[in-house]
Design a protein around this motif. Structure first.
Motif, mmCIF file in Angstrom:
data_model
loop_
_atom_site.group_PDB
_atom_site.id
_atom_site.type_symbol
_atom_site.label_atom_id
_atom_site.label_comp_id
_atom_site.label_asym_id
_atom_site.label_seq_id
_atom_site.Cartn_x
_atom_site.Cartn_y
_atom_site.Cartn_z
ATOM 1 N N ARG A 53 0.838 -1.196 0.000
ATOM 2 C CA ARG A 53 0.000 0.000 0.000
ATOM 3 C C ARG A 53 0.870 1.241 0.000
ATOM 4 N N LYS A 57 -3.630 4.197 5.469
ATOM 5 C CA LYS A 57 -4.632 3.153 5.590
ATOM 6 C C LYS A 57 -6.046 3.743 5.596
ATOM 7 N N SER A 62 -9.286 4.557 -2.089
ATOM 8 C CA SER A 62 -8.207 3.602 -2.359
ATOM 9 C C SER A 62 -8.520 2.830 -3.635
ATOM 10 N N GLY A 64 -7.301 -0.421 -6.029
ATOM 11 C CA GLY A 64 -6.547 -1.659 -5.918
ATOM 12 C C GLY A 64 -6.300 -2.359 -7.243
ATOM 13 N N ALA A 127 -4.983 6.211 -1.578
ATOM 14 C CA ALA A 127 -4.108 5.053 -1.382
ATOM 15 C C ALA A 127 -4.172 4.155 -2.611
ATOM 16 N N ILE A 129 -3.296 0.268 -3.676
ATOM 17 C CA ILE A 129 -3.085 -1.028 -3.026
ATOM 18 C C ILE A 129 -2.867 -2.104 -4.086
ATOM 19 N N GLU A 156 -7.655 -2.923 6.365
ATOM 20 C CA GLU A 156 -7.253 -2.463 5.035
ATOM 21 C C GLU A 156 -8.420 -2.620 4.068
#
Length: 381
Positions: A53, A57, A62, A64, A127, A129, A156
């Motif tokens: 990451r 957090k 975020s 991914g 973020a 990830i 997470e």
């Protein structure tokens, strides 16, 4: 700038045949740590996995990526034009080796895109990830599932996710996957009464009952498909009784069949129907038919909307092709990610995956990196 094609070749040189890590995740961890990612090995029951990451957090958003570095065995080494773990780049710009298509190139593309994105234009309160497993080509019980379990236990999250599996049949940009059919494999055992073929009144032939049952399944369509899914498919893969004598009715016969089912079905509903059919034939034939299911994936769909439209628009802008939204193909780790967040699949052309002489054009790997990096930029814009 991170060279995704060069990283692909480096990963291919790691002979990470499931379940061996062979240095592939270590290589990626080192690159990601150097770029400021927090990196954790999430190994479970001997299966190697990696979580990385960049950003906080508790970031507001975020994004991914998911993929795998394990590969299927290379087969006969002598059949390869170039050694399967050489990562050879030829004069035509093709990278050769096991995993070149499925899917070390996809992992290399999203790792390179993520590193360059956070280095050049780090998002505010965002973020990135990366979840990478070494157990997608195997049983997958301790791969992406283990990472998602660890993420849940440690607070997470991914708000959306792209799985970088090869999604295009022939041309880069022509298809993205927004869902997958479910998959269930049945092992069937028919228990009859053994005896001499000349005395049919004294036997109960399990092969007759089994073939009756399989014929009924194979000739009765499960459905006609839905808006985003084709018709469900049932395929018998083996029938056996181990009988070498031509004058003996065997006591037992077995078969295996697989169903790839769409969103009209659940494994429970399918099982209830199949068990009822088996019971009816058992009652008529006097042969007990026992069904044992093994569900490896549920049908799922990520509905077209903001996330799907974002990725689809960028693919079209980069390739000049509007990708078809598809649910075709086999299973992937998207079947696990869909329980965590909205997920879609977009990657390279899958033409050579799992074949001898697996290879990928380096320029296609660079193009995939550009798509991923632009997705990140517009998602966080």
């Amino acid at each position: 700038m991170t060279d995704a094609a060069e990283l692909t070749a480096e990963l291919i040189r790691c002979p990470s045949v499931t379940p061996e890590e062979a240095g592939a995740l270590t290589l990626l961890a080192d690159r990601l740590l150097a770029a400021g990612f927090e990196v954790v090995r999430v190994d479970r029951n001997g299966t190697p996995n990696l979580f990385a990451r960049w950003g906080a957090k508790d970031a507001a958003r975020s994004f991914g990526f998911n993929g795998h570095t394990d590969v299927v065995p290379p087969g006969n080494l002598g059949s390869w034009a170039h050694p399967p773990f050489s990562g050879h780049l030829d004069a035509d710009g093709m990278i050769w080796g096991r995993g070149a298509t499925d899917m070390k190139s996809g992992v290399a593309a999203f790792v390179a895109a993520a590193i360059d994105f956070v280095t050049e234009t780090p998002p505010e309160d965002g973020a990135v990830i990366l979840t990478i497993t070494g157990d997608e080509e195997g049983d997958a019980h301790d791969g992406t599932l283990a990472i998602l379990d660890w993420m849940a236990a440690n607070g997470e999250r991914m708000d959306v996710c792209i799985v970088g599996e090869p999604s295009n049949p022939d041309t880069f940009g022509e298809m993205m996957k927004i869902g997958r059919r479910g998959s269930v494999t049945y092992r069937v055992t028919a228990h009859g009464v053994q005896g001499h073929v000349a005395y049919p009144d004294r036997v109960r032939n399990p092969l007759h009952a089994l073939c009756w049952f399989l014929d009924e399944l194979a000739t009765t369509p499960l459905d006609e498909g839905t808006e985003h899914f084709g018709p469900s498919s049932l395929q018998v893969t083996t029938i056996d009784c181990g009988n070498k004598a031509s004058n003996v009715v065997p006591e037992q016969a077995t078969a295996v069949f697989n169903i790839r089912f769409n969103d009209l079905h659940t494994p429970e509903a399918l099982d209830a129907d199949l068990q009822a059919r088996a019971a009816a034939i058992s009652a008529d034939s006097g042969v007990a038919i026992v069904l044992t299911p093994d569900v490896s994936g549920m049908a799922f769909l990520t509905e077209p909307g903001t996330f799907v439209d974002l990725v689809r628009g960028i693919v079209e802008a980069e390739t000049g092709i509007q990708p078809v939204l598809s649910t075709s193909g086999g299973t992937s780790d998207a079947r696990f990610v869909k329980d965590h967040c909205p997920v879609l699949e977009f990657g390279l052309v899958g033409r050579f995956m799992h074949e001898v002489d697996e290879r990928v054009p380096a320029d296609q790997v660079h193009a995939l990196k550009r798509v991923y990096q632009r997705v990140l930029a517009e998602y966080f814009a």
